[in-house]
Write an enzyme that holds these catalytic residues in place. Structure first.
Site, PDB file in Angstrom:
ATOM      1  CG  ASP A  17      17.378  18.583  85.749  1.00 41.58           C
ATOM      2  OD1 ASP A  17      18.206  18.060  85.007  1.00 41.58           O
ATOM      3  OD2 ASP A  17      16.632  19.526  85.399  1.00 41.58           O
ATOM      4  CG  ASP A  20      16.507  20.218  78.244  1.00 41.83           C
ATOM      5  OD1 ASP A  20      16.978  19.192  78.782  1.00 41.83           O
ATOM      6  OD2 ASP A  20      16.128  21.215  78.879  1.00 41.83           O
TER       7      ASP A  20
END
Ligand code: GAL
Length: 408
Positions: free
Chosen positions: A172, A227
């Site tokens: 990430d 997302d």
């Protein structure tokens, strides 16, 4: 002998026959340097020849995870038959570690939720014939801020992951001190290469710096979007953002529009069918994001559709594109191996049914080709054969998906 070697040989022989040895060595040099470029542009871990398939904890469980959920999920992936269909990675997302490293600098699995440690979990998952994935961050803390990131600890963490038997790393991009992903991600790529175990490397910088342009050298997949949420609008907008980069996907490196929401309850059955169909035809990672221990028959029917999975896993590895858009109507298409073509007729509107026609000239089939059409959701080969075009009437927020095979 590999194809490129055959080609070199043919060129060398041709040059020798025509009496020119220097032309032969020139041909060899050109071909070999093309080969080198190709090799340099792919991550050398040999993974991801087709898009990865598996499960990830984030979409359903967020930070509320523990080793029992992971073990039971592995059990369910096997007992439901998903493993046989190709779903193999069981991926732990954020929140699996303590906030502090130990005094040797190691990441420490959270004692309250992962008391047996990650190695034991990997052994368990491997004993079921599956693979274990884990999550870290190219920053100082992960996005939840509940555990450390790997920035500055890349070598150490990659070795730890390898020693635990990890097979997949999602990496990430939070809390990174403002430096570019193109600076931070390569450090983990190198660390993984030196860790002594092939680990699928999934870059998750949310498409910020157009990772499709540089991701193939560094990882096996790269997120092209921020997302996903469990809604129609979120899902189709991720699909749109990802489609732009279709030309960059290939065996070894894939565009990633984020994980599946099928089975989480926010969309209708038809909408989830659209979701799964677009992800499959787009050669996206098929990472299930629901609770597979408690999924409905309907969810299993969708994520377990072998014919749609076969499109995703086709060895040609070419991502489909939108080839026509008219108002609410879209046609997506892409080539498959053996001269087959995958087509998706999509109605994005929310109220009307439309007849949708895919023209051969739009989807890349020679004009006079007669094809047989397999409806991948009805599981039927249509009785009529088609030449020039194929039409179907499609409900709102729904799609039809076919594989077209030329008839000899
Ligand atoms: C986001 C990432 C999500 C999930 C989350 C965990 O940045 O895109 O997929 O991993 O972090 O905190």
């Amino acid at each position: 002998m590999g194809k490129s070697k055959e080609l070199v040989l043919v060129l060398v022989l041709a040059a020798l026959v025509s009496g020119s040895a220097s032309a032969a060595s020139e041909s060899r040099r050109v071909i070999e340097s093309e080969g080198d470029v190709y090799r340099r542009n792919l991550l050398a871990n040999g993974l991801g020849n087709t898009p990865p398939m598996g499960w990830n904890s984030w979409n359903h469980f967020n930070c509320i995870i523990d080793e029992k959920i992971i073990r039971e999920t592995a059990d369910a992936v096997v007992s439901t038959g998903l493993a046989k269909l190709g779903y193999e990675y069981i991926n732990i997302d954020d929140c699996w570690a303590e906030i502090s490293r130990d005094d040797k600098g190691n990441l420490v699995p959270k004692k309250s939720t992962f008391p047996s440690g990650i190695k034991a979990l990997a052994d368990y998952v491997h004993s079921k014939g599956l693979k274990l994935g884990i999550y870290s961050d190219a920053g100082y803390f992960t996005c939840s801020k509940k555990m450390p990131g790997s920035l500055g600890h890349e070598e150490h963490d990659a070795k730890t992951f390898a020693s635990w038997g990890i097979d997949y790393l999602k990496y990430d991009n939070c809390n990174n001190g403002g430096s570019k992903p193109t600076v931070r991600y390569p450090v983990m790529t190198r660390a993984l290469m030196n860790a002594g175990r092939p680990i699928f490397f999934s870059l998750c910088e949310w498409g910020d710096l157009h990772p499709a342009l540089w991701g193939a050298k560094l990882g096996n997949s790269w997120r092209t979007t921020n997302d996903i949420a469990d809604t129609w609008d979120s899902m189709v907008s991720r699909a749109d953002m990802n489609e732009v980069y279709a030309d960059y996907a290939k065996p070894g490196g894939w565009n990633d529009p984020d994980m599946l929401e099928v089975g989480n309850g926010g969309m209708t059955k038809n909408e989830y069918i659209v979701h799964f169909s677009i992800w499959a035809i787009s050669k996206a990672p098929l990472l299930i994001g629901c609770d597979v221990r408690n999924m409905t028959k309907e969810t299993m029917e969708i994520i377990g559709n072998k014919e749609v999975i076969d499109v995703n896993q086709d060895p040609l590895g070419v991502q489909a594109k939108k080839v026509r858009m008219e108002g609410d109507i879209e046609i997506w298409a892409g080539p498959l191996s053996d001269y087959k073509t995958a087509v998706l007729l999509l109605n994005r509107g929310s109220s009307s049914r439309y007849p949708i026609t895919a023209l051969w000239e739009d989807i890349g089939i020679p004009p006079k080709t007669v094809v047989e059409a397999r409806d991948l959701w009805e599981h039927k080969t249509l009785i009529t054969q088609f030449v020039g075009n194929i039409t179907a009437t499609v409900d709102p927020h729904a799609s039809k998906m076919y594989v077209l095979t030329p008839v000899a």
